[in-house]
Enzyme design. Sequence first.
Site, PDB file in Angstrom:
ATOM      1  N   GLY B 641      61.384 -29.552 -45.359  1.00 27.17           N
ATOM      2  CA  GLY B 641      60.102 -29.533 -44.663  1.00 27.17           C
ATOM      3  C   GLY B 641      59.320 -30.812 -44.875  1.00 27.17           C
ATOM      4  N   GLU B 644      53.902 -31.052 -44.893  1.00 22.78           N
ATOM      5  CA  GLU B 644      52.841 -31.020 -45.890  1.00 22.78           C
ATOM      6  C   GLU B 644      52.951 -32.088 -46.967  1.00 22.78           C
ATOM      7  OE1 GLU B 644      51.746 -26.514 -46.460  1.00 22.78           O
ATOM      8  OE2 GLU B 644      53.624 -26.688 -45.404  1.00 22.78           O
TER       9      GLU B 644
END
Lengths: 326, 680
Positions: B641, B644
């Site tokens: 991911g 973030e």
Amino acid sequence: MKTFEYRTATAASAVLAPDAAFLAGGTNLVDLMKLGVATPDVLVDVTKLPLDRITDLPDGGLRVGATVRNSDLAADPRIRERYPVLSQALLAGASGQLRNMATTGGNLLQRTRCTYFMDPSTPCNKRAPGSGCPARAGDHRNLAILGGSEACIATHPSDMAVALAALGAQVRVESATGERTIAVTELHRLPGDRPDLDTVLDHGEMITAVDLPALPFATRSAYRKARDRASYAFAVGSVAAALDVADGLVRDVRLAWGAVAPRPWRATTAERLLRGRPATHENFLAAADEELRAARPLRDNAYKTTLTRNLTAAVLTRLASAGEAR
Amino acid sequence: MTATVGTPLARLEGPAKVTGAARYAAEYPQDDVVHGWIVQSPVPRGRLNAVLADPTADAIAVLWHGNAPRLEPADDPELDVLQSDRISYRGQPVALVVAETLEAARRAAQVLQLDITAEEHDAVLRADHPGLYTPEQVNPAFPSETASGDVDAALAAAPVTVDVTYSTPALHNSPMEPHATIARWAGDDLTLYDSNQHPSGIAATVAGVFGLEPERVHVVTEHVGGGFGSKGSARPNAVLAAMAARVVGRPVKLVLPRQAMFSLVGYRTPTIQQIRLGADPDGTLTAIDHAAIGQSSRILEYAEQTAVVTRHMYAAPNRRTGHRLLRLDMPTPRWMRAPGEAPGMAAFECALDELAEKLGIDPIELRVRNEPAAEPEGGTPFTSRHYVECLRTGAERFGWAGRDPRPRQRREGDWWIGTGVAGAIYPTMAQPSTARVRAVGDDFEVAIGAADLGTGARTILTQIAADALGVPVDRVRVRIGDSTLPKASVAGGSSGSASWGWAVTGACRQLRETGGDEAVFDTTELIEKQETEGRHAFGAHFAEVRVDAVTGEVRVSRLFGMYAAGRILNPRTARSQFLGGMIMGMGMALHEEGVLDPAMGEWMNHDLAGYHIPAHADVESIDAAWLDERDDQLNPMGSKGIGEIGIVGSPAAIVNAVWHATGVRVRDLPVRLDKLLCAD
């Protein structure tokens, strides 16, 4: 938002209904109407009046019509050449989109951005007289250190007005009862016990123009603004200055401060101290300190005293050295 | 067939968005629509006794707990809207006004009189508050405390120690598109056009509240203008719009005004973090202690996992992490981009910089010397960890070598110049999802109920499907943003691409292998079998700042992120994600702060004029780069991911650079000019 009637102004001398308000760029008033802070029954749009010109005055000054847009005023070659401080102040304010809408008169009459004033769920003596001022104990980091009162410590948010104060601009006003001229430094009231009254204007008095007096040494003038991000933020401290130096001595000086008071703060004490004195960094600091003796900072805005004196000395020092370099 | 994954395909919906053709939740035309406006409590604590509507206001309905339909209790008590007289925070919905126009609804709300009995309230988080307690778990389900070795003894024996307390303020996620819902009933079937990060989750939640079977609720979320965590679960706007639509028998549109975004959609809790470090003179950490304090509301325990990140970052034989929580008469905090990691690393990586200063060791070297061989707590091997490579390669590209470690040494004109570094980490997660693919003539239709928050999810899923099917991207049409499509996990935790891409890959491969017209693939079993520890993306952030000696103003001259985040699926959208995170990190370091008035129980700067995020002019030179990292233990794409990690550590890099420039350690974020200003 409250239902209102929209009209177009036909003349500056027309009578304004009791619950009516003038609408120019609308960049502040419309926001306040959405929030329920301003609730006029009638909006009178002044932007169709022929007040959108910048014209030369016989003495070498300029007359700026009240509906001249901020972006047009900042870009005018005469402004840029004769009064760079004004152009710089305008360009330091808001965003391109807002400057394209905002007008000269409207900029002067914009209201404080004090967070309590903008929030009708909180007390505020300016918005709801007698309800109290939570800012003194609460959020006042960007509120006044000069000219405030127990009832109100709002700051006037304009950059443009600070430059106009330094330049000694005159505000031309018209109403059904006649015309008058007010020094821009006298336009905004200090709050005292009537913080609900921002200015000395009577209801129905319309700003028609701002006159910039001839001030040859204003070609050496500057505006410097400190803020919490690089762009699109109100000043937390600002200085407008023009300096006339000869043989290392201050022949004349104009100095005004923003973000420290309910009005653009013309630093007359500092100016008086500096005239005839050597144009040195130390003297600039000392003059600022003398003006700031009147400051009454609170818990979270005492930094404005340091910020303002630092800015003042930095701007004047730069103007002085620019003069020497000629 | 050349692979399209890994190529910089432009966002497929880009032209629709820039021409205004893309429809967001509030933009679906409806016949006979009416408008709702939420009346928010003007007090932080008390009881609402009655409401009195102004007869001159043109309201169709005024709903409050005295007349609102009863709802089934929700898991999230914030959704029990208008069910009780209890007021638990300022800004809580106490009534809903419905009118023919937005303006009329707003006016009727402004003149609605509320009969409220106010009570004493408590709004301030402080480290010595007697109400602090240790929650059983922290978000989402981590143990609140961990410990190994003897931290106190190790600290007492350590030749060099740091004991510092950092604080971060309340931060607000306020995406460009506010939370918005259009609700329309047809019998017992409810359609919601809603801006959110999880269409099927919203459908299930709203169905539960109204006592309906989940398939009765249809959530349409085609385009989303940002979420940053605030749209991860149903917010009161969805329930209120549905309730009002049922009462008035017409579609209801409810869009939150910007001001309401500061109290109704969650925020990042303020934190107070004490960090204690012990080290040998060579920089080897002997003890790590990270104690974090956060707040929640009276009505829901949300305990941010601020110190959890420290469990994964550096080796040390003696270690302790813990959380304490205070319940206040304030709105409920929730997820905001990298909950836990962002504030935790902001504090920890600054404390580490302070240790480097004390030791006289370069901050990069200090980090390298404490690189763990496996998870520092538990010992699970990492599937891949290239943190040191990020530090080294990043340092090279940034130009770190030869840096004078002493602060307040470089000045150019009025500017003090400094540089700083900080690490970055974010867990690699995947969550169960299902995808379907159908052959439609020569083309393929892929369907999954995912949400694209503007990150490029739709585009990446198209690339993944095209490669899995072995066809060009123009033969693939991806349908997302609808709760009636196969169930997808939330667009959160930087897990969207991994979770949805896995299901899409599975379905496409299955279709190819079976040669049928349709295939459906559910990743639940595969994901349940996976180890969850030892899976992270890593990175290093580098900042150069300049601080104005006259005003204390800080400008970030350069910001650089070097990442090891698995296979990068689309360098164009990935870069945008990295940079966006870094810019948000800049906001956290320098600009963002909910300014609390304790007496009001309210953040006073509740609009985007008062709550500052970086403007374009604040972003000067910014860049992100990544290592070519291969990790085949994660998911079929090998991706980690990336949504973030950019906000993790970037604030600390900037704060450390401010110290290097000025010699001033600002330990209460944000670093604003008044904290650096000194008399000339």
